[in-house]
Design a protein around this motif. Structure first.
Motif, PDB file in Angstrom:
ATOM      1  N   ILE A 124       1.285  -1.206   0.149  1.00  0.00           N
ATOM      2  CA  ILE A 124      -0.460  -0.275  -0.366  1.00  0.00           C
ATOM      3  C   ILE A 124       0.936   1.456  -0.223  1.00  0.00           C
ATOM      4  CG2 ILE A 124      -1.767   1.135   1.628  1.00  0.00           C
ATOM      5  CD1 ILE A 124      -2.217  -1.366   2.431  1.00  0.00           C
ATOM      6  N   THR A 125       0.684   1.940  -0.576  1.00  0.00           N
ATOM      7  CA  THR A 125       1.589   3.111  -1.038  1.00  0.00           C
ATOM      8  C   THR A 125       0.316   4.368  -0.417  1.00  0.00           C
ATOM      9  OG1 THR A 125       2.522   2.120  -2.934  1.00  0.00           O
ATOM     10  CG2 THR A 125       2.673   4.898  -2.565  1.00  0.00           C
TER      11      THR A 125
ATOM     12  N   PHE B 169      -8.404  -3.960   4.741  1.00  0.00           N
ATOM     13  CA  PHE B 169      -8.132  -3.036   3.543  1.00  0.00           C
ATOM     14  C   PHE B 169      -6.259  -3.607   3.201  1.00  0.00           C
ATOM     15  CE2 PHE B 169      -5.512   0.297   0.768  1.00  0.00           C
ATOM     16  CZ  PHE B 169      -6.552   0.043  -0.402  1.00  0.00           C
ATOM     17  N   GLU B 170      -5.793  -3.716   4.369  1.00  0.00           N
ATOM     18  CA  GLU B 170      -4.509  -4.317   4.335  1.00  0.00           C
ATOM     19  C   GLU B 170      -4.876  -5.369   3.879  1.00  0.00           C
ATOM     20  OE1 GLU B 170      -1.642  -2.066   7.858  1.00  0.00           O
ATOM     21  OE2 GLU B 170      -3.526  -3.101   8.907  1.00  0.00           O
ATOM     22  N   LYS B 171      -5.381  -6.104   4.291  1.00  0.00           N
ATOM     23  CA  LYS B 171      -5.586  -7.951   4.490  1.00  0.00           C
ATOM     24  C   LYS B 171      -6.058  -8.492   2.939  1.00  0.00           C
ATOM     25  CE  LYS B 171      -8.132  -8.769   8.320  1.00  0.00           C
ATOM     26  NZ  LYS B 171      -9.876  -8.857   8.921  1.00  0.00           N
ATOM     27  N   PHE B 172      -7.006  -6.926   1.934  1.00  0.00           N
ATOM     28  CA  PHE B 172      -6.897  -7.249   1.006  1.00  0.00           C
ATOM     29  C   PHE B 172      -5.763  -7.137   0.260  1.00  0.00           C
ATOM     30  CE2 PHE B 172      -8.214  -4.681  -2.405  1.00  0.00           C
ATOM     31  CZ  PHE B 172      -8.934  -5.507  -3.521  1.00  0.00           C
ATOM     32  N   SER B 173      -5.130  -6.358   0.019  1.00  0.00           N
ATOM     33  CA  SER B 173      -3.576  -6.180  -0.773  1.00  0.00           C
ATOM     34  C   SER B 173      -3.053  -6.868  -0.720  1.00  0.00           C
ATOM     35  CB  SER B 173      -3.170  -4.008   0.279  1.00  0.00           C
ATOM     36  OG  SER B 173      -2.275  -4.996   1.680  1.00  0.00           O
TER      37      SER B 173
ATOM     38  N   PHE C 159      -6.324   1.744 -10.155  1.00  0.00           N
ATOM     39  CA  PHE C 159      -6.396   1.280  -8.698  1.00  0.00           C
ATOM     40  C   PHE C 159      -7.106   1.854  -8.072  1.00  0.00           C
ATOM     41  CE2 PHE C 159      -6.044   4.994 -10.698  1.00  0.00           C
ATOM     42  CZ  PHE C 159      -6.105   6.393  -9.573  1.00  0.00           C
ATOM     43  N   ILE C 160      -6.861   1.046  -6.507  1.00  0.00           N
ATOM     44  CA  ILE C 160      -7.586   1.779  -5.009  1.00  0.00           C
ATOM     45  C   ILE C 160      -7.183   2.535  -4.033  1.00  0.00           C
ATOM     46  CG2 ILE C 160      -9.479  -0.062  -3.754  1.00  0.00           C
ATOM     47  CD1 ILE C 160      -8.116  -2.129  -5.501  1.00  0.00           C
ATOM     48  N   VAL C 161      -8.099   3.207  -3.767  1.00  0.00           N
ATOM     49  CA  VAL C 161      -7.583   4.200  -2.545  1.00  0.00           C
ATOM     50  C   VAL C 161      -8.848   4.022  -1.471  1.00  0.00           C
ATOM     51  CG1 VAL C 161      -7.662   6.815  -1.571  1.00  0.00           C
ATOM     52  CG2 VAL C 161      -7.105   6.323  -4.632  1.00  0.00           C
TER      53      VAL C 161
ATOM     54  N   GLU D 181      -2.326  -2.362  -7.736  1.00  0.00           N
ATOM     55  CA  GLU D 181      -1.897  -1.391  -7.438  1.00  0.00           C
ATOM     56  C   GLU D 181      -3.269  -0.304  -6.195  1.00  0.00           C
ATOM     57  OE1 GLU D 181       1.472  -0.004  -7.805  1.00  0.00           O
ATOM     58  OE2 GLU D 181       1.218  -1.549  -8.913  1.00  0.00           O
ATOM     59  N   VAL D 182      -2.860  -0.190  -4.623  1.00  0.00           N
ATOM     60  CA  VAL D 182      -3.577   0.107  -3.732  1.00  0.00           C
ATOM     61  C   VAL D 182      -2.737   1.116  -3.366  1.00  0.00           C
ATOM     62  CG1 VAL D 182      -4.517  -1.864  -3.687  1.00  0.00           C
ATOM     63  CG2 VAL D 182      -2.532  -1.700  -2.499  1.00  0.00           C
ATOM     64  N   TYR D 183      -3.364   2.683  -2.760  1.00  0.00           N
ATOM     65  CA  TYR D 183      -2.979   3.159  -2.959  1.00  0.00           C
ATOM     66  C   TYR D 183      -4.287   3.347  -0.732  1.00  0.00           C
ATOM     67  CZ  TYR D 183      -0.880   4.383  -6.749  1.00  0.00           C
ATOM     68  OH  TYR D 183      -0.160   3.654  -7.780  1.00  0.00           O
ATOM     69  N   TYR D 184      -3.682   5.074  -0.154  1.00  0.00           N
ATOM     70  CA  TYR D 184      -4.381   5.166   1.365  1.00  0.00           C
ATOM     71  C   TYR D 184      -3.488   6.912   1.511  1.00  0.00           C
ATOM     72  CZ  TYR D 184      -0.823   5.147   4.764  1.00  0.00           C
ATOM     73  OH  TYR D 184       0.549   5.294   4.862  1.00  0.00           O
ATOM     74  N   LEU D 185      -4.872   7.442   1.762  1.00  0.00           N
ATOM     75  CA  LEU D 185      -4.737   9.054   2.507  1.00  0.00           C
ATOM     76  C   LEU D 185      -4.919   8.801   3.633  1.00  0.00           C
ATOM     77  CD1 LEU D 185      -7.054  11.177   2.335  1.00  0.00           C
ATOM     78  CD2 LEU D 185      -6.195  10.984  -0.381  1.00  0.00           C
TER      79      LEU D 185
END
Length: 111
Positions: A3-4, A41-45, A22-24, A51-55
């Motif tokens: 996760i970025t 979300f972490e388990k899914f990633s 991608f997924i945010v 590509e997976v991202y978070y803010l």
């Protein structure tokens, strides 16, 4: 997939330029519901090829607002958004963000 973290509008623009899908995840650092959703979300990633991202909303309020305004998706946190072809094709929030809901959305909207 790791996760970025996204923090700025420029970060998000680079993601959009480099990836059509991608997924945010919009995370609140002060909300227990958000903490639980981020764990899902972490388990899914760990199991997804996209590509997976978070803010963190508290740290990146302008970016969070920009995403909501640009894509016409009411801001919520926690919130997961699936992007495909420059559009938000799925989003959900709060307790509905689960490993299963994320996996189902990825299967349905990301090919």
């Amino acid at each position: 997939m790791p996760i970025t973290k996204l923090t700025t509008s420029d970060d998000f623009k680079r993601v959009k330029e480099d990836h059509s899908q991608f997924i945010v995840f919009k995370n609140s650092t002060t909300c227990p519901i958000s903490a639980q959703a981020f764990e899902e979300f972490e388990k899914f990633s760990e199991d997804v090829a996209e590509e997976v991202y978070y803010l963190n909303v508290q740290e990146s309020r302008p970016l969070s607002t920009e995403i909501a305004d640009t894509f016409g998706v009411k801001h919520q946190s926690p919130q997961a958004l699936v992007f495909n072809g420059g559009e938000v094709v799925w989003n959900d929030s709060h307790w509905r963000i689960t490993y299963t809901s994320l996996t189902d959305a990825a299967k349905q909207f990301l090919k």
